[in-house]
Design a protein around this motif. Structure first.
Motif, mmCIF file in Angstrom:
data_model
loop_
_atom_site.group_PDB
_atom_site.id
_atom_site.type_symbol
_atom_site.label_atom_id
_atom_site.label_comp_id
_atom_site.label_asym_id
_atom_site.label_seq_id
_atom_site.Cartn_x
_atom_site.Cartn_y
_atom_site.Cartn_z
ATOM 1 N N ALA A 1 16.340 -3.704 -17.814
ATOM 2 C CA ALA A 1 15.344 -3.898 -16.184
ATOM 3 C C ALA A 1 14.814 -2.570 -15.889
ATOM 4 N N PRO A 2 15.497 -1.052 -15.709
ATOM 5 C CA PRO A 2 15.189 -0.274 -15.135
ATOM 6 C C PRO A 2 13.558 0.523 -16.096
ATOM 7 N N ALA A 3 13.592 -0.549 -17.717
ATOM 8 C CA ALA A 3 12.577 0.729 -17.979
ATOM 9 C C ALA A 3 11.321 -0.460 -17.445
ATOM 10 N N GLU A 4 11.351 -1.498 -17.313
ATOM 11 C CA GLU A 4 10.063 -2.205 -16.634
ATOM 12 C C GLU A 4 9.747 -1.516 -15.393
ATOM 13 N N GLU A 5 8.047 -1.373 -15.695
ATOM 14 C CA GLU A 5 7.356 -0.178 -14.869
ATOM 15 C C GLU A 5 7.306 -0.811 -13.219
ATOM 16 N N LYS A 6 6.882 -0.139 -12.457
ATOM 17 C CA LYS A 6 6.737 -0.950 -10.828
ATOM 18 C C LYS A 6 5.431 -1.190 -11.019
ATOM 19 N N THR A 7 5.370 -2.295 -10.411
ATOM 20 C CA THR A 7 3.711 -2.543 -9.907
ATOM 21 C C THR A 7 3.409 -3.164 -8.462
ATOM 22 N N SER A 8 4.209 -3.146 -7.973
ATOM 23 C CA SER A 8 3.611 -3.556 -6.203
ATOM 24 C C SER A 8 4.788 -2.421 -5.953
ATOM 25 N N PHE A 9 3.758 -2.024 -5.063
ATOM 26 C CA PHE A 9 3.900 -0.741 -4.054
ATOM 27 C C PHE A 9 3.694 -0.756 -2.560
ATOM 28 N N GLU A 10 4.466 0.379 -1.933
ATOM 29 C CA GLU A 10 4.612 0.193 0.029
ATOM 30 C C GLU A 10 3.847 2.034 0.244
ATOM 31 N N LEU A 11 2.427 1.899 0.458
ATOM 32 C CA LEU A 11 2.203 2.874 1.149
ATOM 33 C C LEU A 11 2.656 3.332 2.893
ATOM 34 N N LYS A 12 3.393 4.601 3.301
ATOM 35 C CA LYS A 12 4.076 4.852 3.868
ATOM 36 C C LYS A 12 3.251 5.830 4.732
ATOM 37 N N LEU A 13 3.303 5.595 5.682
ATOM 38 C CA LEU A 13 2.115 7.701 6.380
ATOM 39 C C LEU A 13 3.095 8.001 7.317
ATOM 40 N N ASP A 14 3.718 8.957 7.188
ATOM 41 C CA ASP A 14 4.553 9.208 7.566
ATOM 42 C C ASP A 14 4.671 10.381 8.956
ATOM 43 N N SER A 15 3.380 10.651 8.819
ATOM 44 C CA SER A 15 2.647 11.902 9.663
ATOM 45 C C SER A 15 1.502 12.491 9.876
ATOM 46 N N PHE A 16 1.467 13.324 10.710
ATOM 47 C CA PHE A 16 -0.589 13.359 10.749
ATOM 48 C C PHE A 16 -0.310 14.236 11.668
ATOM 49 N N ASN A 17 -1.349 15.329 10.828
ATOM 50 C CA ASN A 17 -2.061 16.751 11.999
ATOM 51 C C ASN A 17 -1.900 15.985 13.441
ATOM 52 N N ALA A 18 -2.253 16.761 14.234
ATOM 53 C CA ALA A 18 -2.517 15.948 15.563
ATOM 54 C C ALA A 18 -3.801 16.544 16.585
ATOM 55 N N ALA A 19 -4.382 17.283 15.756
ATOM 56 C CA ALA A 19 -5.699 17.487 14.989
ATOM 57 C C ALA A 19 -6.658 16.989 14.792
ATOM 58 N N ASP A 20 -5.526 15.643 14.085
ATOM 59 C CA ASP A 20 -7.066 14.765 13.773
ATOM 60 C C ASP A 20 -6.708 12.918 12.722
ATOM 61 N N LYS A 21 -5.876 13.481 14.247
ATOM 62 C CA LYS A 21 -5.463 12.158 14.992
ATOM 63 C C LYS A 21 -6.679 11.103 14.494
ATOM 64 N N LEU A 22 -7.879 11.293 15.343
ATOM 65 C CA LEU A 22 -8.737 10.075 15.292
ATOM 66 C C LEU A 22 -9.069 10.362 13.543
ATOM 67 N N LYS A 23 -9.485 10.912 12.672
ATOM 68 C CA LYS A 23 -9.753 10.601 11.255
ATOM 69 C C LYS A 23 -9.348 9.751 10.596
ATOM 70 N N VAL A 24 -7.804 10.245 11.270
ATOM 71 C CA VAL A 24 -6.568 9.539 10.514
ATOM 72 C C VAL A 24 -6.754 8.145 10.472
ATOM 73 N N ILE A 25 -6.524 7.500 12.359
ATOM 74 C CA ILE A 25 -6.466 6.791 13.000
ATOM 75 C C ILE A 25 -8.000 5.882 11.745
ATOM 76 N N VAL B 1 -8.304 13.329 5.280
ATOM 77 C CA VAL B 1 -8.113 14.027 6.697
ATOM 78 C C VAL B 1 -7.148 13.838 7.757
ATOM 79 N N GLY B 2 -6.445 14.695 6.761
ATOM 80 C CA GLY B 2 -4.815 15.113 7.672
ATOM 81 C C GLY B 2 -3.944 14.186 7.968
ATOM 82 N N GLY B 3 -3.541 13.569 7.258
ATOM 83 C CA GLY B 3 -2.223 12.329 7.257
ATOM 84 C C GLY B 3 -1.061 12.558 6.295
ATOM 85 N N LYS B 4 -0.419 12.884 6.108
ATOM 86 C CA LYS B 4 1.352 12.606 5.626
ATOM 87 C C LYS B 4 1.248 11.299 5.230
#
Length: 99
Positions: free
Chosen positions: A24-48, A92-95
């Motif tokens: 089972a662990p040998a199977e490659e993962k095909t579905s992923f989750e994209l998570k915004l952890d943080s962002f640069n406050a100066a670039d907030k509008l660009k990130v949005i 654009v400044g997001g992590k």
């Protein structure tokens, strides 16, 4: 006599379970989750704007999502898309993390 025949059969079944668990662990993962952890406050509008483009959400929903970081942006995306979106947001400044 019935007992010795049953014992080897019982011993074979548990041996098959670990083999399946190892595969089972040998199977490659095909579905992923994209998570915004943080962002640069100066670039907030660009990130949005970038989050809005990626998720298809409205401006208000995108703003709330970014301001509520860490949040999941997209779930069930392919590895290629997740990598592409990560680069776009980080440009654009997001992590972002991919899980």
């Amino acid at each position: 006599m019935g007992m010795p025949m049953g014992m080897p059969a019982g011993g074979a079944a548990p041996a098959a379970a670990p083999a399946a668990a190892e595969a089972a662990p040998a199977e490659e993962k095909t579905s992923f989750e994209l998570k915004l952890d943080s962002f640069n406050a100066a670039d907030k509008l660009k990130v949005i704007k970038e989050v809005r483009a990626i998720t298809g959400l409205g401006l208000k929903e995108s703003k709330e999502l970014v301001e509520g970081a860490p949040k999941t942006l997209k779930d069930g995306v392919t590895k290629e898309d997740a990598e592409k979106f990560k680069k776009q947001i980080e440009a654009v400044g997001g992590k972002v993390t991919i899980a």
